[in-house]
Design a protein around this motif. Structure first.
Motif, short mmCIF file in Angstrom:
data_model
loop_
_atom_site.label_atom_id
_atom_site.label_comp_id
_atom_site.label_asym_id
_atom_site.label_seq_id
_atom_site.Cartn_x
_atom_site.Cartn_y
_atom_site.Cartn_z
N TYR A 109 0.82 -1.20 0.00
CA TYR A 109 0.00 0.00 0.00
C TYR A 109 0.86 1.26 0.00
O TYR A 109 2.07 1.22 0.25
N GLU A 110 0.20 2.37 -0.29
CA GLU A 110 0.79 3.70 -0.14
C GLU A 110 -0.29 4.65 0.35
O GLU A 110 -1.48 4.41 0.13
N ILE A 111 0.13 5.69 1.04
CA ILE A 111 -0.78 6.75 1.47
C ILE A 111 -0.27 8.05 0.85
O ILE A 111 0.89 8.41 1.02
N ILE A 112 -1.15 8.74 0.13
CA ILE A 112 -0.80 10.04 -0.44
C ILE A 112 -1.61 11.10 0.29
O ILE A 112 -2.85 11.14 0.18
N ILE A 113 -0.94 11.94 1.04
CA ILE A 113 -1.58 13.03 1.76
C ILE A 113 -1.56 14.25 0.85
O ILE A 113 -0.49 14.74 0.49
N VAL A 114 -2.74 14.72 0.47
CA VAL A 114 -2.82 15.86 -0.44
C VAL A 114 -3.15 17.11 0.37
O VAL A 114 -4.27 17.29 0.83
N ASP A 115 -2.15 17.95 0.57
CA ASP A 115 -2.31 19.20 1.31
C ASP A 115 -2.81 20.26 0.35
O ASP A 115 -2.08 20.75 -0.51
N ASP A 116 -4.07 20.64 0.51
CA ASP A 116 -4.71 21.58 -0.41
C ASP A 116 -4.44 23.03 -0.01
O ASP A 116 -5.35 23.80 0.28
N GLY A 117 -3.15 23.41 -0.01
CA GLY A 117 -2.79 24.79 0.30
C GLY A 117 -3.10 25.19 1.72
O GLY A 117 -3.53 26.32 1.99
N SER A 118 -2.88 24.28 2.66
CA SER A 118 -3.20 24.56 4.07
C SER A 118 -2.38 25.73 4.62
O SER A 118 -1.24 25.98 4.19
N LYS A 119 -2.96 26.39 5.60
CA LYS A 119 -2.27 27.49 6.27
C LYS A 119 -1.63 27.05 7.57
O LYS A 119 -0.97 27.85 8.25
N ASP A 120 -1.84 25.79 7.94
CA ASP A 120 -1.23 25.28 9.17
C ASP A 120 -0.12 24.29 8.81
O ASP A 120 0.45 24.35 7.73
N GLY A 121 0.20 23.39 9.70
CA GLY A 121 1.31 22.48 9.49
C GLY A 121 0.92 21.13 8.95
O GLY A 121 1.56 20.12 9.28
N THR A 122 -0.10 21.06 8.09
CA THR A 122 -0.56 19.78 7.55
C THR A 122 0.55 19.05 6.81
O THR A 122 0.78 17.85 7.04
N SER A 123 1.27 19.74 5.93
CA SER A 123 2.35 19.08 5.19
C SER A 123 3.48 18.65 6.13
O SER A 123 4.07 17.58 5.95
N LYS A 124 3.74 19.44 7.13
CA LYS A 124 4.79 19.09 8.10
C LYS A 124 4.43 17.81 8.84
O LYS A 124 5.28 16.93 9.04
N VAL A 125 3.17 17.69 9.24
CA VAL A 125 2.70 16.48 9.91
C VAL A 125 2.85 15.28 8.97
O VAL A 125 3.34 14.21 9.36
N GLY A 126 2.46 15.46 7.71
CA GLY A 126 2.58 14.38 6.74
C GLY A 126 4.03 13.95 6.53
O GLY A 126 4.32 12.74 6.45
N MET A 127 4.93 14.92 6.48
CA MET A 127 6.35 14.60 6.28
C MET A 127 6.93 13.86 7.47
O MET A 127 7.85 13.04 7.32
N GLU A 128 6.41 14.09 8.66
CA GLU A 128 6.87 13.34 9.83
C GLU A 128 6.56 11.85 9.66
O GLU A 128 7.36 10.99 10.05
N TYR A 129 5.41 11.56 9.08
CA TYR A 129 5.04 10.17 8.82
C TYR A 129 5.88 9.59 7.69
O TYR A 129 6.23 8.40 7.69
N THR A 130 6.21 10.42 6.70
CA THR A 130 7.09 9.97 5.62
C THR A 130 8.45 9.56 6.18
O THR A 130 9.02 8.52 5.81
N LYS A 131 9.00 10.37 7.07
CA LYS A 131 10.30 10.06 7.68
C LYS A 131 10.23 8.79 8.52
O LYS A 131 11.19 8.02 8.57
#
Length: 346
Positions: A109-131
């Motif tokens: 499986y894979e999970i793709i988190i699509v951050d739709d231009g968030s103003k908070d740390g959504t992408s940062k949270v996603g990258m923590e899971y990537t790491k």
């Protein structure tokens, strides 16, 4: 005045017919002026890549037209979901890891988190899971600008003086970048229990023995409607029933719950459907299922567990009105041939 006098001189039936023709022609002209015929598939350069989690290394996303290389792709559309996203991901990962263990490693499986231009740390949270889990399992697709469904904002760009550009709904971009034989999109709030994927997947397998058979299995909350009605105000119930009627009357029949954010597709179905979708806001699901029914793609509806999670991006009254307007536009634009359905995948 001469035209008014002409109408008054006609019998009532003829006057009504003339006015009806004028109304239809005027409506067609209005829709022609305000409609972009083809879905926009444009991506900014930065949206074509994901970070591996090892420094700043970028790698290109795959394409939906490529052969599948995994069992399942999970697309998680997210707008300002820094707070709610972790619990949803933890539940999903626990289920997926257990499924992989139970099936002896044959399930991938894979999970793709699509951050739709968030103003908070959504992408940062996603990258923590990537790491933590690696980029083969978790990838983050970050949009440069907000594109919809997370709110009422849409991206606008002028092509000609009379044309308004409507951006693509963000789950589609995740779909186009996925590798799975089956593709699931699930809301980031975690309102649907991820363990219900077992039932949704079983229903899909019954109508689609392989990924080359176009089919959809949709989660449904219709069995919970009686309890919801008892808890809601009269206005919210009125808007809900009105929306359901418009969905049935204008677009989709035979599916009781079009809006549940838990839908599973075979890869061939995704190839057919997502390149044709135009709507970028809340009525996205309805257009998707409308296209599926026009293409005679099999749809299974499966009851799932669901609970309301605080932090919804919907504004009860205005979001319902917006969806009602979009339902009418979906029907009219397809009726007048301004939007067309792509009937074959590449």
């Amino acid at each position: 005045m001469a035209f008014v006098d002409f109408l008054l001189s006609l019998p009532l039936l003829q006057t009504s017919l003339v006015l009806l023709v004028i109304l239809i022609v005027g409506l067609y002209i209005f829709l022609t002026v305000t409609t972009i015929r083809k879905p926009n598939l444009h991506r900014y350069d930065s949206e074509k890549y994901f970070l591996t989690g090892n420094g700043d290394e970028r790698r290109p996303f795959p394409e939906l037209d490529d052969p599948s290389s995994l069992s399942l792709s999970l697309i998680v559309p997210s707008y300002n979901e820094e707070t709610r996203l972790p619990s949803m991901l933890d539940e999903a990962l626990a289920y997926l890891e257990q499924k992989k263990k139970d099936e002896g490693g044959s399930f991938t499986y894979e999970i793709i988190i699509v951050d739709d231009g968030s103003k908070d740390g959504t992408s940062k949270v996603g990258m923590e899971y990537t790491k933590k889990y690696g980029h083969e399992k978790i990838r983050v697709l970050t949009f440069e600008k907000n594109r919809g469904k997370g709110g009422a904002v849409r991206m606008v760009r002028i092509f000609k003086k009379t044309e308004i550009f409507e951006a693509k709904n963000f789950p589609m971009q995740g779909m186009l970048s996925s590798r799975g034989k089956h593709l699931l999109f699930a809301d980031a709030d975690g309102a649907t229990r991820f363990s219900d994927l077992t039932k949704v997947e079983s229903a899909l397998n019954k109508i689609a023995p392989d990924e080359n058979t176009p089919a959809i299995s949709v989660g449904s909350r219709s069995h919970l409607q009686d309890d919801a009605v008892a808890e809601r105000t009269f206005l919210r119930n009125f808007l809900m029933y009105g929306f359901h009627f418009l969905v049935w009357f204008l677009c989709v029949r035979g599916v009781k719950d079009t809006q549940c954010g838990f839908k599973l597709f075979t890869r061939s179905a995704a190839r057919l459907l997502f390149p044709s979708v135009h709507i970028d806001r809340w009525a996205f699901d309805v257009e998707l299922l409308y296209i599926a029914q026009c293409l005679k793609i099999s749809i299974a509806e499966v009851a799932v567990n669901w609970q309301e999670i605080e932090g919804s991006k919907m504004v009860p009254f205005w979001s319902w009105l917006q969806m009602g307007r979009d339902l009418l536009l979906i029907r009219l634009r397809y009726l007048f041939g301004l939007w067309r359905i792509k009937e074959k995948s590449n």
